[in-house]
Design an enzyme around this catalytic site. Sequence first.
Site, PDB file in Angstrom:
ATOM      1  N   HIS A 136      48.462  37.864  43.165  1.00 12.90           N
ATOM      2  CA  HIS A 136      48.435  39.286  42.854  1.00 12.90           C
ATOM      3  C   HIS A 136      48.069  40.055  44.130  1.00 12.90           C
ATOM      4  O   HIS A 136      47.680  39.453  45.141  1.00 12.90           O
ATOM      5  CB  HIS A 136      47.426  39.585  41.729  1.00 12.90           C
ATOM      6  CG  HIS A 136      46.035  39.176  42.049  1.00 12.90           C
ATOM      7  ND1 HIS A 136      45.421  38.078  41.504  1.00 12.90           N
ATOM      8  CD2 HIS A 136      45.118  39.719  42.898  1.00 12.90           C
ATOM      9  CE1 HIS A 136      44.209  37.959  41.986  1.00 12.90           C
ATOM     10  NE2 HIS A 136      43.996  38.938  42.830  1.00 12.90           N
TER      11      HIS A 136
HETATM   12  C1  T46 Z   1      41.016  38.317  44.350  1.00  9.85           C
HETATM   13  C2  T46 Z   1      40.905  36.856  44.522  1.00  9.85           C
HETATM   14  C3  T46 Z   1      40.479  36.456  45.907  1.00  9.85           C
HETATM   15  C4  T46 Z   1      35.900  39.493  36.077  1.00  9.85           C
HETATM   16  O1  T46 Z   1      35.534  39.636  34.891  1.00  9.85           O
HETATM   17  N1  T46 Z   1      35.266  40.190  37.061  1.00  9.85           N
HETATM   18  C5  T46 Z   1      35.622  40.063  38.368  1.00  9.85           C
HETATM   19  O2  T46 Z   1      35.025  40.715  39.240  1.00  9.85           O
HETATM   20  C6  T46 Z   1      36.691  39.147  38.705  1.00  9.85           C
HETATM   21  C7  T46 Z   1      37.129  38.984  40.149  1.00  9.85           C
HETATM   22  C8  T46 Z   1      37.300  38.456  37.699  1.00  9.85           C
HETATM   23  N2  T46 Z   1      36.902  38.615  36.409  1.00  9.85           N
HETATM   24  C9  T46 Z   1      37.535  37.821  35.345  1.00  9.85           C
HETATM   25  C10 T46 Z   1      38.997  38.133  35.099  1.00  9.85           C
HETATM   26  C11 T46 Z   1      39.555  36.794  34.639  1.00  9.85           C
HETATM   27  O3  T46 Z   1      39.335  36.633  33.250  1.00  9.85           O
HETATM   28  O4  T46 Z   1      37.511  36.431  35.757  1.00  9.85           O
HETATM   29  C12 T46 Z   1      38.683  35.774  35.374  1.00  9.85           C
HETATM   30  C13 T46 Z   1      39.382  35.140  36.574  1.00  9.85           C
HETATM   31  O5  T46 Z   1      39.865  36.182  37.438  1.00  9.85           O
HETATM   32  P1  T46 Z   1      41.256  36.080  38.216  1.00  9.85           P
HETATM   33  O6  T46 Z   1      42.239  35.328  37.396  1.00  9.85           O
HETATM   34  O7  T46 Z   1      41.661  37.444  38.661  1.00  9.85           O
HETATM   35  O8  T46 Z   1      40.838  35.197  39.473  1.00  9.85           O
HETATM   36  P2  T46 Z   1      41.674  34.859  40.785  1.00  9.85           P
HETATM   37  O9  T46 Z   1      40.983  33.721  41.413  1.00  9.85           O
HETATM   38  O10 T46 Z   1      43.122  34.712  40.519  1.00  9.85           O
HETATM   39  O11 T46 Z   1      41.521  36.181  41.729  1.00  9.85           O
HETATM   40  C14 T46 Z   1      40.237  36.572  42.185  1.00  9.85           C
HETATM   41  C15 T46 Z   1      40.061  38.083  42.046  1.00  9.85           C
HETATM   42  O12 T46 Z   1      40.360  38.474  40.712  1.00  9.85           O
HETATM   43  C16 T46 Z   1      40.933  38.862  42.988  1.00  9.85           C
HETATM   44  O13 T46 Z   1      40.525  40.217  43.012  1.00  9.85           O
HETATM   45  O14 T46 Z   1      41.311  39.033  45.296  1.00  9.85           O
HETATM   46  O15 T46 Z   1      40.053  36.214  43.554  1.00  9.85           O
END
Ligand code: T46
Length: 141
Positions: free
Chosen positions: A55
């Site tokens: 993303h």
């Molecule tokens: C990024 C990369 C480096 C939250 O509730 N609060 C938060 O601050 C974050 C970051 C995530 N979440 C929840 C949302 C999802 O249910 O945690 C779960 C996993 O998040 P996500 O699928 O977005 O994780 P990544 O590893 O794909 O991405 C993350 C960050 O979301 C993103 O901003 O830059 O790490």
Amino acid sequence: MTDLPVKGCRTIELQVMGDDRGSLIAIESATGLPFSIARAYFIFATRAGVARGFHAHRNLRQWAVCVSGACSVLVEDGGNCCTVRLDRPSLALEIGPMIWREMHDFTDDAVLLVLADKPYTPDDYIRERDAFFTMTTANSK
Ligand code: T46
């Protein structure tokens, strides 16, 4: 600091303060952090072979530091792309807004600490790669 070929991205070598007890790294504006931290999160226990991210963010600046183990981060601005191996706690990667990112090749012990300049905002995410490229192309015209 080393600028990367991708807009708004650079790597930063953090100063390690070591003595006979071990090591310590501080991150603050005085050591180069260019924003106030609104949020910190960390990614750990990533399963073997798993990649994350896929993303971009409309309006978010972040520093990522692999404080344990290692992982790779691909960053792409719609024109240029590069991959940084975060393999030591003294190496930070700054990722600016409108950058596609993918994290992969996590070691078992990897802990990826991320410092962000904004609170968690689901609407800030661009999760469709085609939409991201359409937006970056439109912005560059
Ligand atoms: C990024 C990369 C480096 C939250 O509730 N609060 C938060 O601050 C974050 C970051 C995530 N979440 C929840 C949302 C999802 O249910 O945690 C779960 C996993 O998040 P996500 O699928 O977005 O994780 P990544 O590893 O794909 O991405 C993350 C960050 O979301 C993103 O901003 O830059 O790490």
